[in-house]
Design a protein around this motif. Structure first.
Motif, mmCIF file in Angstrom:
data_model
loop_
_atom_site.group_PDB
_atom_site.id
_atom_site.type_symbol
_atom_site.label_atom_id
_atom_site.label_comp_id
_atom_site.label_asym_id
_atom_site.label_seq_id
_atom_site.Cartn_x
_atom_site.Cartn_y
_atom_site.Cartn_z
ATOM 1 N N GLY A 1 0.803 -1.220 0.000
ATOM 2 C CA GLY A 1 0.000 0.000 0.000
ATOM 3 C C GLY A 1 0.833 1.266 0.000
ATOM 4 O O GLY A 1 0.373 2.321 -0.431
ATOM 5 N N ASP A 2 2.086 1.175 0.439
ATOM 6 C CA ASP A 2 2.976 2.338 0.458
ATOM 7 C C ASP A 2 3.294 2.841 -0.948
ATOM 8 O O ASP A 2 3.655 3.993 -1.136
ATOM 9 C CB ASP A 2 4.299 2.000 1.143
ATOM 10 N N TYR A 3 3.192 1.968 -1.939
ATOM 11 C CA TYR A 3 3.610 2.316 -3.285
ATOM 12 C C TYR A 3 2.439 2.613 -4.218
ATOM 13 O O TYR A 3 2.624 2.766 -5.418
ATOM 14 C CB TYR A 3 4.502 1.199 -3.837
ATOM 15 N N MET A 4 1.249 2.727 -3.654
ATOM 16 C CA MET A 4 0.068 3.086 -4.437
ATOM 17 C C MET A 4 -0.083 4.601 -4.473
ATOM 18 O O MET A 4 0.368 5.293 -3.572
ATOM 19 C CB MET A 4 -1.179 2.456 -3.830
ATOM 20 N N GLU A 5 -0.714 5.086 -5.506
ATOM 21 C CA GLU A 5 -0.985 6.517 -5.602
ATOM 22 C C GLU A 5 -2.316 6.798 -4.917
ATOM 23 O O GLU A 5 -3.351 6.305 -5.347
ATOM 24 C CB GLU A 5 -1.028 6.953 -7.061
ATOM 25 N N PRO A 6 -2.292 7.570 -3.814
ATOM 26 C CA PRO A 6 -3.545 7.854 -3.120
ATOM 27 C C PRO A 6 -4.392 8.843 -3.893
ATOM 28 O O PRO A 6 -3.879 9.661 -4.653
ATOM 29 C CB PRO A 6 -3.083 8.459 -1.791
ATOM 30 N N GLY A 7 -5.677 8.753 -3.728
ATOM 31 C CA GLY A 7 -6.565 9.726 -4.359
ATOM 32 C C GLY A 7 -7.690 9.065 -5.110
ATOM 33 O O GLY A 7 -7.844 7.850 -5.132
ATOM 34 N N GLU A 8 -8.465 9.901 -5.735
ATOM 35 C CA GLU A 8 -9.638 9.480 -6.491
ATOM 36 C C GLU A 8 -9.323 9.679 -7.965
ATOM 37 O O GLU A 8 -8.957 10.771 -8.390
ATOM 38 C CB GLU A 8 -10.814 10.368 -6.050
ATOM 39 N N PRO B 1 2.576 11.789 -6.016
ATOM 40 C CA PRO B 1 3.346 11.145 -4.945
ATOM 41 C C PRO B 1 2.681 9.841 -4.489
ATOM 42 O O PRO B 1 1.457 9.749 -4.448
ATOM 43 C CB PRO B 1 3.322 12.170 -3.815
ATOM 44 N N ILE B 2 3.493 8.855 -4.195
ATOM 45 C CA ILE B 2 2.958 7.589 -3.692
ATOM 46 C C ILE B 2 2.563 7.758 -2.223
ATOM 47 O O ILE B 2 2.955 8.727 -1.571
ATOM 48 C CB ILE B 2 3.967 6.438 -3.874
ATOM 49 N N ALA B 3 1.813 6.813 -1.685
ATOM 50 C CA ALA B 3 1.312 6.886 -0.307
ATOM 51 C C ALA B 3 2.444 7.055 0.700
ATOM 52 O O ALA B 3 2.317 7.815 1.660
ATOM 53 C CB ALA B 3 0.484 5.648 0.011
ATOM 54 N N LEU B 4 3.568 6.392 0.501
ATOM 55 C CA LEU B 4 4.716 6.487 1.395
ATOM 56 C C LEU B 4 5.208 7.930 1.518
ATOM 57 O O LEU B 4 5.639 8.345 2.587
ATOM 58 C CB LEU B 4 5.835 5.583 0.871
ATOM 59 N N GLU B 5 5.132 8.686 0.443
ATOM 60 C CA GLU B 5 5.560 10.087 0.449
ATOM 61 C C GLU B 5 4.471 11.015 0.974
ATOM 62 O O GLU B 5 4.760 12.082 1.489
ATOM 63 C CB GLU B 5 5.947 10.518 -0.971
ATOM 64 N N HIS B 6 3.237 10.614 0.829
ATOM 65 C CA HIS B 6 2.106 11.474 1.192
ATOM 66 C C HIS B 6 1.686 11.312 2.652
ATOM 67 O O HIS B 6 1.453 12.288 3.346
ATOM 68 C CB HIS B 6 0.930 11.173 0.260
ATOM 69 N N TYR B 7 1.559 10.064 3.125
ATOM 70 C CA TYR B 7 1.121 9.778 4.493
ATOM 71 C C TYR B 7 2.336 9.349 5.313
ATOM 72 O O TYR B 7 2.801 8.231 5.183
ATOM 73 C CB TYR B 7 0.074 8.668 4.504
ATOM 74 N N SER C 1 0.533 -4.508 17.356
ATOM 75 C CA SER C 1 -0.100 -3.820 16.233
ATOM 76 C C SER C 1 0.768 -2.718 15.662
ATOM 77 O O SER C 1 1.481 -2.039 16.381
ATOM 78 C CB SER C 1 -1.421 -3.188 16.672
ATOM 79 N N ILE C 2 0.612 -2.561 14.372
ATOM 80 C CA ILE C 2 1.240 -1.467 13.641
ATOM 81 C C ILE C 2 0.121 -0.769 12.896
ATOM 82 O O ILE C 2 -0.726 -1.415 12.307
ATOM 83 C CB ILE C 2 2.247 -1.993 12.605
ATOM 84 N N SER C 3 0.139 0.524 12.905
ATOM 85 C CA SER C 3 -0.822 1.243 12.084
ATOM 86 C C SER C 3 -0.078 2.325 11.368
ATOM 87 O O SER C 3 0.817 2.939 11.906
ATOM 88 C CB SER C 3 -1.928 1.844 12.938
ATOM 89 N N TRP C 4 -0.466 2.528 10.190
ATOM 90 C CA TRP C 4 0.242 3.479 9.427
ATOM 91 C C TRP C 4 -0.603 4.257 8.476
ATOM 92 O O TRP C 4 -1.633 3.849 8.088
ATOM 93 C CB TRP C 4 1.116 2.923 8.640
ATOM 94 N N ARG C 5 0.028 5.371 8.165
ATOM 95 C CA ARG C 5 -0.443 6.421 7.282
ATOM 96 C C ARG C 5 -1.785 6.170 6.612
ATOM 97 O O ARG C 5 -2.806 6.587 7.120
ATOM 98 C CB ARG C 5 0.589 6.735 6.239
#
Length: 164
Positions: free
Chosen positions: A49-56, A87-93, A156-160
């Motif tokens: 999920g870190d390498y996906m592009e967030p958004g609509e 930006p990918i999710a890792l860069e955004h969140y 547990s781990i939770s992230w961006r």
């Protein structure tokens, strides 16, 4: 110390029995020293999920067929020219936390990091819930040797992008 990362368990309200028997899928093992900080562990954990592009992107669907495969566009001389990218999710969140033994270890390394554990701590502060109180600490200031861990316990781990 060895840290094993497992794929998240998919739960289903329709078939509780099936979700309870889900086999934990081991995906990564990380070996750390006691002197390593929790932020170093966080950086080593890989998530697709870190390498996906967030958004609509529904308005871009007709164009994505060509854009998805043209991240680097060749120019007339054979050299690559990078296309403009989201930006990918890792860069955004950038916000994240570990939850270990009733303590939220928050990542505060960047200016735009938020305490995403605050909403959980606020929810748990209601005495009717009979949960908490929880402590907080800073991930980048906590060494693995400073933790009190129980062998075989799942943490547990939770992230961006999971809580935003």
């Amino acid at each position: 110390m060895a840290v094993r990362i497992y794929r998240p368990i998919k739960s289903s309200t329709k078939n509780v029995a099936a979700s309870m028997t889900t086999v934990h899928r081991f995906v990564q093992e990380i070996h750390m020293l006691g002197s390593n900080r929790l932020c170093q562990l966080r950086d080593l954990i890989k998530c697709s999920g870190d390498y996906m592009e967030p958004g609509e992107f529904s308005d871009k669907i007709p164009h994505m067929k060509n854009e998805a495969f043209s991240r680097v566009l060749p120019n007339s001389k054979g050299a690559g020219v990078e296309a403009t990218r989201t930006p990918i999710a890792l860069e955004h969140y950038k916000s994240a936390f570990f939850f270990i033994e009733d303590c939220f270890y928050n990542d505060n390394r960047w200016q735009d990091c938020q305490d995403i554990s605050e909403v959980i701590r606020h929810w748990s502060s209601d005495p009717k819930r009979k949960i908490g109180p929880f402590k907080t600490a800073v991930m980048e200031e906590t060494c693995i040797k400073d933790l009190t861990l129980r062998l075989g316990m799942e943490y547990s781990i939770s992230w961006r992008n999971l809580l935003v």
